[in-house]
Design a protein around this motif. Structure first.
Motif, PDB file in Angstrom:
ATOM      1  N   MET A 106      -8.224  10.062 -14.425  1.00 43.77           N
ATOM      2  CA  MET A 106      -6.885  10.550 -14.815  1.00 43.77           C
ATOM      3  C   MET A 106      -6.724  12.061 -14.749  1.00 43.77           C
ATOM      4  O   MET A 106      -5.901  12.627 -15.473  1.00 43.77           O
ATOM      5  CB  MET A 106      -6.515  10.033 -16.208  1.00 43.77           C
ATOM      6  N   VAL A 107      -7.506  12.739 -13.907  1.00 39.84           N
ATOM      7  CA  VAL A 107      -7.226  14.139 -13.616  1.00 39.84           C
ATOM      8  C   VAL A 107      -6.058  14.163 -12.633  1.00 39.84           C
ATOM      9  O   VAL A 107      -6.115  13.503 -11.586  1.00 39.84           O
ATOM     10  CB  VAL A 107      -8.451  14.845 -13.004  1.00 39.84           C
ATOM     11  N   PRO A 108      -4.973  14.886 -12.921  1.00 40.59           N
ATOM     12  CA  PRO A 108      -3.758  14.803 -12.100  1.00 40.59           C
ATOM     13  C   PRO A 108      -3.867  15.570 -10.780  1.00 40.59           C
ATOM     14  O   PRO A 108      -3.126  16.530 -10.527  1.00 40.59           O
ATOM     15  CB  PRO A 108      -2.684  15.396 -13.011  1.00 40.59           C
ATOM     16  N   ASP A 109      -4.768  15.151  -9.919  1.00 43.44           N
ATOM     17  CA  ASP A 109      -4.927  15.811  -8.626  1.00 43.44           C
ATOM     18  C   ASP A 109      -3.925  15.236  -7.634  1.00 43.44           C
ATOM     19  O   ASP A 109      -3.008  14.497  -7.992  1.00 43.44           O
ATOM     20  CB  ASP A 109      -6.361  15.650  -8.127  1.00 43.44           C
ATOM     21  N   LEU A 110      -4.105  15.584  -6.361  1.00 41.74           N
ATOM     22  CA  LEU A 110      -3.171  15.146  -5.325  1.00 41.74           C
ATOM     23  C   LEU A 110      -3.137  13.620  -5.202  1.00 41.74           C
ATOM     24  O   LEU A 110      -2.063  13.017  -5.101  1.00 41.74           O
ATOM     25  CB  LEU A 110      -3.558  15.781  -3.982  1.00 41.74           C
ATOM     26  N   VAL A 111      -4.300  12.979  -5.208  1.00 38.34           N
ATOM     27  CA  VAL A 111      -4.355  11.522  -5.088  1.00 38.34           C
ATOM     28  C   VAL A 111      -3.679  10.858  -6.288  1.00 38.34           C
ATOM     29  O   VAL A 111      -2.976   9.845  -6.134  1.00 38.34           O
ATOM     30  CB  VAL A 111      -5.820  11.041  -4.957  1.00 38.34           C
ATOM     31  N   TYR A 112      -3.864  11.425  -7.453  1.00 37.70           N
ATOM     32  CA  TYR A 112      -3.218  10.888  -8.658  1.00 37.70           C
ATOM     33  C   TYR A 112      -1.704  10.923  -8.509  1.00 37.70           C
ATOM     34  O   TYR A 112      -1.008   9.946  -8.825  1.00 37.70           O
ATOM     35  CB  TYR A 112      -3.651  11.710  -9.872  1.00 37.70           C
ATOM     36  N   GLY A 113      -1.173  12.040  -8.006  1.00 34.85           N
ATOM     37  CA  GLY A 113       0.263  12.155  -7.786  1.00 34.85           C
ATOM     38  C   GLY A 113       0.764  11.163  -6.754  1.00 34.85           C
ATOM     39  O   GLY A 113       1.830  10.559  -6.919  1.00 34.85           O
ATOM     40  N   VAL A 114       0.004  10.980  -5.677  1.00 38.69           N
ATOM     41  CA  VAL A 114       0.388  10.022  -4.645  1.00 38.69           C
ATOM     42  C   VAL A 114       0.389   8.605  -5.203  1.00 38.69           C
ATOM     43  O   VAL A 114       1.268   7.799  -4.879  1.00 38.69           O
ATOM     44  CB  VAL A 114      -0.559  10.135  -3.430  1.00 38.69           C
ATOM     45  N   ASN A 115      -0.594   8.294  -6.050  1.00 40.49           N
ATOM     46  CA  ASN A 115      -0.631   6.968  -6.673  1.00 40.49           C
ATOM     47  C   ASN A 115       0.623   6.707  -7.507  1.00 40.49           C
ATOM     48  O   ASN A 115       1.197   5.612  -7.468  1.00 40.49           O
ATOM     49  CB  ASN A 115      -1.875   6.827  -7.557  1.00 40.49           C
ATOM     50  N   LEU A 116       1.053   7.728  -8.260  1.00 39.65           N
ATOM     51  CA  LEU A 116       2.246   7.575  -9.087  1.00 39.65           C
ATOM     52  C   LEU A 116       3.489   7.342  -8.240  1.00 39.65           C
ATOM     53  O   LEU A 116       4.299   6.443  -8.514  1.00 39.65           O
ATOM     54  CB  LEU A 116       2.438   8.825  -9.962  1.00 39.65           C
ATOM     55  N   VAL A 117       3.652   8.172  -7.203  1.00 41.04           N
ATOM     56  CA  VAL A 117       4.832   8.056  -6.353  1.00 41.04           C
ATOM     57  C   VAL A 117       4.818   6.742  -5.583  1.00 41.04           C
ATOM     58  O   VAL A 117       5.846   6.084  -5.403  1.00 41.04           O
ATOM     59  CB  VAL A 117       4.925   9.251  -5.382  1.00 41.04           C
ATOM     60  N   SER A 118       3.631   6.337  -5.138  1.00 39.97           N
ATOM     61  CA  SER A 118       3.515   5.090  -4.387  1.00 39.97           C
ATOM     62  C   SER A 118       3.893   3.890  -5.248  1.00 39.97           C
ATOM     63  O   SER A 118       4.586   2.970  -4.793  1.00 39.97           O
ATOM     64  CB  SER A 118       2.086   4.925  -3.869  1.00 39.97           C
ATOM     65  N   SER A 119       3.451   3.889  -6.515  1.00 35.83           N
ATOM     66  CA  SER A 119       3.801   2.778  -7.409  1.00 35.83           C
ATOM     67  C   SER A 119       5.285   2.778  -7.738  1.00 35.83           C
ATOM     68  O   SER A 119       5.881   1.723  -7.997  1.00 35.83           O
ATOM     69  CB  SER A 119       2.975   2.874  -8.696  1.00 35.83           C
ATOM     70  N   HIS A 120       5.917   3.962  -7.684  1.00 39.32           N
ATOM     71  CA  HIS A 120       7.350   4.068  -7.987  1.00 39.32           C
ATOM     72  C   HIS A 120       8.214   3.649  -6.801  1.00 39.32           C
ATOM     73  O   HIS A 120       9.233   2.970  -6.977  1.00 39.32           O
ATOM     74  CB  HIS A 120       7.688   5.505  -8.393  1.00 39.32           C
ATOM     75  N   THR A 121       7.810   4.048  -5.605  1.00 39.89           N
ATOM     76  CA  THR A 121       8.624   3.784  -4.413  1.00 39.89           C
ATOM     77  C   THR A 121       8.222   2.505  -3.688  1.00 39.89           C
ATOM     78  O   THR A 121       9.030   1.927  -2.964  1.00 39.89           O
ATOM     79  CB  THR A 121       8.510   4.953  -3.422  1.00 39.89           C
ATOM     80  N   GLY A 122       6.962   2.088  -3.863  1.00 40.35           N
ATOM     81  CA  GLY A 122       6.484   0.917  -3.140  1.00 40.35           C
ATOM     82  C   GLY A 122       6.239   1.177  -1.662  1.00 40.35           C
ATOM     83  O   GLY A 122       6.106   0.237  -0.881  1.00 40.35           O
ATOM     84  N   LYS A 123       6.159   2.448  -1.281  1.00 38.37           N
ATOM     85  CA  LYS A 123       5.956   2.807   0.130  1.00 38.37           C
ATOM     86  C   LYS A 123       4.649   3.582   0.259  1.00 38.37           C
ATOM     87  O   LYS A 123       4.632   4.817   0.256  1.00 38.37           O
ATOM     88  CB  LYS A 123       7.126   3.629   0.651  1.00 38.37           C
ATOM     89  N   ALA A 124       3.561   2.849   0.365  1.00 37.93           N
ATOM     90  CA  ALA A 124       2.239   3.470   0.368  1.00 37.93           C
ATOM     91  C   ALA A 124       1.883   4.102   1.706  1.00 37.93           C
ATOM     92  O   ALA A 124       1.206   5.133   1.751  1.00 37.93           O
ATOM     93  CB  ALA A 124       1.183   2.435  -0.002  1.00 37.93           C
TER      94      ALA A 124
END
Length: 220
Positions: A168-186
């Motif tokens: 749960m360190v908010p690095d780049l991959v963490y941010g991408v995971n959040l956006v991907s789960s929100h948009t559904g466009k991985a």
């Protein structure tokens, strides 16, 4: 799509570089300390250095990171009877530093051992102190030999920073995971992050070659 959410994801890249510089710094300190133990004539000190190096060189970084994040906190929670947790960034830096330090240990040890014994004996025969021999004879030659491997390990450390999102360190991959789960466009998101990491690692590799080659040429 990646550019649309850049404000959410790209700030996390700062954490990747923060972890990278901290891990390299602590890893070098650990490497210097344990390479000294590995080269010691004292069997106990040498055994300590060998155990540390063998343990963390062979343990996957993923396992080390997750173990340090969960196990110590769980043990302290049961021991103290209170909820104990650690800052994710601190745990990530500590775990990755222990792993990288083991590799730096072997790099430094191999570099020092690559110096011909005759050079050291000649320096001592001329009356040089141990400190002066280390500074004038051993280190200049050892550095030339270890630079490529040193830079390779630094690049590996940066690659390893992509794991810190696991704790749960908010690095780049963490941010991408959040956006991907929100948009559904991985697909576009992870393709974008892959290209960013590729560009950074490629730049680091090119820089490492330009920095290390002149030093290696001096020794030829």
């Amino acid at each position: 799509l990646f550019w649309e959410y850049k404000a959410v994801m790209l700030p996390g890249l700062w954490y990747n570089f923060l972890v990278f510089f901290l891990v390299v710094g602590f890893g070098i300190v650990l490497g210097l300390a344990f390479s000294t133990l590995r080269l010691s004539t004292n069997i106990v000190l040498r055994a300590i250095g060998t155990f540390y190096t063998g343990l963390f060189r062979n343990a996957p970084e993923y396992v080390t990171l997750v173990w340090f994040f969960y196990v110590p906190a769980l043990l302290l929670t049961k021991l103290l009877g209170a909820n104990v947790s650690f800052e994710p960034l601190v745990v990530a830096v500590m775990a990755l530093s222990l792993s990288s330090g083991a590799f730096y240990t072997e790099i430094f040890r191999a570099g020092i051992l690559s110096v011909p014994k005759g050079h050291v004996e000649a320096a001592r025969g001329m009356g040089m102190s141990r400190t002066l021999t280390l500074r004038r004879i051993i280190l200049p030659q050892a550095v030339r030999q270890m630079l490529p491997e040193f830079f390779n390990e630094c690049i590996s450390v940066f690659k390893g920073t992509t794991l810190v999102s696991l704790v749960m360190v908010p690095d780049l991959v963490y941010g991408v995971n959040l956006v991907s789960s929100h948009t559904g466009k991985a697909l576009p998101l992870y393709t974008g992050v892959a290209l960013i990491y590729f560009a950074i690692v490629f730049a680091m590799t090119t820089m490492a070659e330009k920095l290390s080659n002149p030093w290696r040429d001096k020794g030829n």
